[in-house]
Design a protein around this motif. Structure first.
Motif, PDB file in Angstrom:
ATOM      1  N   UNK A   1      39.473  32.239 -41.152  1.00 23.09           N
ATOM      2  CA  UNK A   1      39.205  30.864 -41.569  1.00 23.09           C
ATOM      3  C   UNK A   1      39.454  30.691 -43.066  1.00 23.09           C
ATOM      4  N   UNK A   2      39.123  31.710 -43.843  1.00 16.91           N
ATOM      5  CA  UNK A   2      39.290  31.630 -45.290  1.00 16.91           C
ATOM      6  C   UNK A   2      40.752  31.742 -45.704  1.00 16.91           C
ATOM      7  N   UNK A   3      41.532  32.568 -45.003  1.00 15.58           N
ATOM      8  CA  UNK A   3      42.893  32.865 -45.436  1.00 15.58           C
ATOM      9  C   UNK A   3      43.969  32.096 -44.666  1.00 15.58           C
ATOM     10  N   UNK A   4      43.702  31.792 -43.399  1.00  8.09           N
ATOM     11  CA  UNK A   4      44.742  31.192 -42.550  1.00  8.09           C
ATOM     12  C   UNK A   4      44.210  29.975 -41.799  1.00  8.09           C
ATOM     13  N   UNK A   5      43.757  28.984 -42.528  1.00  6.83           N
ATOM     14  CA  UNK A   5      43.155  27.825 -41.877  1.00  6.83           C
ATOM     15  C   UNK A   5      44.158  27.037 -41.037  1.00  6.83           C
ATOM     16  N   UNK A   6      45.440  27.102 -41.396  1.00  4.95           N
ATOM     17  CA  UNK A   6      46.436  26.345 -40.642  1.00  4.95           C
ATOM     18  C   UNK A   6      46.692  26.947 -39.262  1.00  4.95           C
ATOM     19  N   UNK A   7      46.249  28.177 -39.035  1.00  2.00           N
ATOM     20  CA  UNK A   7      46.396  28.788 -37.709  1.00  2.00           C
ATOM     21  C   UNK A   7      45.120  28.634 -36.891  1.00  2.00           C
ATOM     22  N   UNK A   8      44.136  27.935 -37.438  1.00  2.00           N
ATOM     23  CA  UNK A   8      42.833  27.743 -36.773  1.00  2.00           C
ATOM     24  C   UNK A   8      42.944  26.593 -35.768  1.00  2.00           C
ATOM     25  N   UNK A   9      43.682  26.861 -34.697  1.00  2.00           N
ATOM     26  CA  UNK A   9      43.938  25.809 -33.711  1.00  2.00           C
ATOM     27  C   UNK A   9      44.305  26.462 -32.384  1.00  2.00           C
ATOM     28  N   UNK A  10      44.424  25.655 -31.342  1.00  2.00           N
ATOM     29  CA  UNK A  10      44.749  26.195 -30.031  1.00  2.00           C
ATOM     30  C   UNK A  10      46.243  26.346 -29.821  1.00  2.00           C
ATOM     31  N   UNK A  11      47.062  25.667 -30.592  1.00  2.00           N
ATOM     32  CA  UNK A  11      48.501  25.725 -30.370  1.00  2.00           C
ATOM     33  C   UNK A  11      48.874  25.127 -29.028  1.00  2.00           C
ATOM     34  N   UNK A  12      48.402  23.936 -28.756  1.00  2.00           N
ATOM     35  CA  UNK A  12      48.535  23.329 -27.437  1.00  2.00           C
ATOM     36  C   UNK A  12      49.988  23.121 -27.042  1.00  2.00           C
ATOM     37  N   UNK A  13      50.251  23.353 -25.735  1.00  2.17           N
ATOM     38  CA  UNK A  13      51.574  23.071 -25.162  1.00  2.17           C
ATOM     39  C   UNK A  13      51.453  21.968 -24.117  1.00  2.17           C
ATOM     40  N   UNK A  14      50.496  21.090 -24.315  1.00  2.00           N
ATOM     41  CA  UNK A  14      50.178  20.071 -23.320  1.00  2.00           C
ATOM     42  C   UNK A  14      51.353  19.154 -23.023  1.00  2.00           C
ATOM     43  N   UNK A  15      52.149  18.839 -24.034  1.00  2.00           N
ATOM     44  CA  UNK A  15      53.238  17.892 -23.830  1.00  2.00           C
ATOM     45  C   UNK A  15      54.329  18.472 -22.930  1.00  2.00           C
ATOM     46  N   UNK A  16      54.324  19.776 -22.687  1.00  2.00           N
ATOM     47  CA  UNK A  16      55.350  20.388 -21.854  1.00  2.00           C
ATOM     48  C   UNK A  16      55.035  20.256 -20.366  1.00  2.00           C
ATOM     49  N   UNK A  17      53.788  20.526 -19.973  1.00  2.00           N
ATOM     50  CA  UNK A  17      53.378  20.354 -18.568  1.00  2.00           C
ATOM     51  C   UNK A  17      51.903  20.000 -18.570  1.00  2.00           C
ATOM     52  N   UNK A  18      51.623  18.714 -18.771  1.00  4.38           N
ATOM     53  CA  UNK A  18      50.256  18.274 -19.044  1.00  4.38           C
ATOM     54  C   UNK A  18      49.336  18.390 -17.838  1.00  4.38           C
ATOM     55  N   UNK A  19      49.801  18.000 -16.637  1.00  2.00           N
ATOM     56  CA  UNK A  19      48.923  17.952 -15.479  1.00  2.00           C
ATOM     57  C   UNK A  19      48.404  19.344 -15.119  1.00  2.00           C
ATOM     58  N   UNK A  20      49.303  20.321 -15.082  1.00  2.00           N
ATOM     59  CA  UNK A  20      48.896  21.674 -14.730  1.00  2.00           C
ATOM     60  C   UNK A  20      47.985  22.266 -15.796  1.00  2.00           C
ATOM     61  N   UNK A  21      48.284  21.969 -17.054  1.00  2.00           N
ATOM     62  CA  UNK A  21      47.431  22.463 -18.135  1.00  2.00           C
ATOM     63  C   UNK A  21      46.035  21.872 -18.024  1.00  2.00           C
ATOM     64  N   UNK A  22      45.946  20.587 -17.720  1.00  2.00           N
ATOM     65  CA  UNK A  22      44.649  19.932 -17.638  1.00  2.00           C
ATOM     66  C   UNK A  22      43.774  20.571 -16.558  1.00  2.00           C
ATOM     67  N   UNK A  23      44.353  20.812 -15.378  1.00  2.00           N
ATOM     68  CA  UNK A  23      43.591  21.423 -14.284  1.00  2.00           C
ATOM     69  C   UNK A  23      43.182  22.845 -14.640  1.00  2.00           C
ATOM     70  N   UNK A  24      44.149  23.651 -15.058  1.00  2.00           N
ATOM     71  CA  UNK A  24      43.850  25.037 -15.381  1.00  2.00           C
ATOM     72  C   UNK A  24      42.874  25.171 -16.531  1.00  2.00           C
ATOM     73  N   UNK A  25      43.064  24.372 -17.566  1.00  2.00           N
ATOM     74  CA  UNK A  25      42.203  24.439 -18.741  1.00  2.00           C
ATOM     75  C   UNK A  25      40.775  24.024 -18.410  1.00  2.00           C
ATOM     76  N   UNK A  26      40.625  22.952 -17.623  1.00  2.00           N
ATOM     77  CA  UNK A  26      39.284  22.498 -17.260  1.00  2.00           C
ATOM     78  C   UNK A  26      38.546  23.544 -16.423  1.00  2.00           C
ATOM     79  N   UNK A  27      39.232  24.100 -15.422  1.00  2.00           N
ATOM     80  CA  UNK A  27      38.604  25.132 -14.590  1.00  2.00           C
ATOM     81  C   UNK A  27      38.236  26.354 -15.420  1.00  2.00           C
ATOM     82  N   UNK A  28      39.152  26.765 -16.300  1.00  2.00           N
ATOM     83  CA  UNK A  28      38.906  27.947 -17.123  1.00  2.00           C
ATOM     84  C   UNK A  28      37.733  27.728 -18.066  1.00  2.00           C
TER      85      UNK A  28
END
Length: 225
Positions: free
Chosen positions: A28-55
């Motif tokens: 967090x102190x050194x690499x705040x710009x990498x402090x994220x999920x790196x979402x790929x939702x725009x590529x296949x949103x429906x499948x990501x939504x189901x899998x992510x919610x269940x997980x």
């Protein structure tokens, strides 16, 4: 073998927990710009939504269940009239349901990340490794359930609870508690600790950034033209 058991279940937990906290702070102190999920939702949103919610639902409930189940002394649940064997049956049922939900979600996420060429191209090795690690950990956890049902007296559960409680209270002899448990339980413990070890180097760090402020703040932001 005694030395290996002491190393993996006596010293390794403290190494993993130290890296978990210190590594998270350092990232967090050194690499705040990498402090994220790196979402790929725009590529296949429906499948990501189901899998992510269940997980996420499954993993959250599993974490709470493990935390409460392992760190609650027997005297506490005995005071509420819950026997050791009854607690084990309850844990097996809850673990089966929550673990099944989480495993379904992680399978969707793994398949999506490995079979879609565009998503695979945007994935780092750590992204894939952490999903596979969690998937194997979940599978091992589910494999322990029939063994736990067979030993319905709760003996293994008591040993695992005593191990966890000795670790968090810095008492000696923690590794001795799990020296005789089955190999599947040992692998489950080892991979669980490894998840804490690799946590700061993966996208899992976004767990620290849960937007609780949106839930607790008593106002709504309204933009005027």
């Amino acid at each position: 073998m005694d030395y290996l058991n002491t190393l993996l279940f006596g010293y390794y937990p403290y190494i993993a927990i130290s890296v978990f906290f210190i590594g998270s702070l350092a990232r967090y102190d050194r690499d705040q710009y990498t402090w994220r999920t790196g979402s790929s939702q725009f590529l296949r949103a429906d499948e990501l939504r189901l899998g992510s919610n269940l997980f996420h639902i499954g993993i959250l409930l599993l974490f709470v269940g493990h935390f409460v189940g392992l760190l609650t002394p027997p005297a506490v649940y005995h005071a509420f009239g819950l026997s050791t064997s009854a607690k084990q049956i309850l844990a097996v049922i809850a673990g089966g349901v929550f673990g099944g939900v989480c495993l379904k979600g992680i399978i969707i996420l793994i398949r999506r990340r490995l079979t879609d060429a565009r998503i695979r191209a945007t994935s780092s090795r750590m992204d894939i490794f952490i999903l596979l690690l969690i998937g194997v950990q979940l599978a091992l956890g589910l494999l322990t359930l029939p063994i736990s049902l067979y030993h319905y007296d709760g003996a293994n559960m008591l040993l695992l609870s005593e191990w966890a409680q000795r670790i968090v209270t810095f008492r000696s002899g923690a590794a001795d508690q799990v020296s005789e448990i089955g190999i599947i339980f040992k692998w489950h413990l080892f991979l669980g600790q490894t998840l804490f070890l690799v946590f700061p180097f993966s996208r899992l760090v976004h767990v620290w950034s849960v937007p609780l402020g949106y839930i607790t703040r008593p106002y709504q932001v309204v933009r005027k033209r």
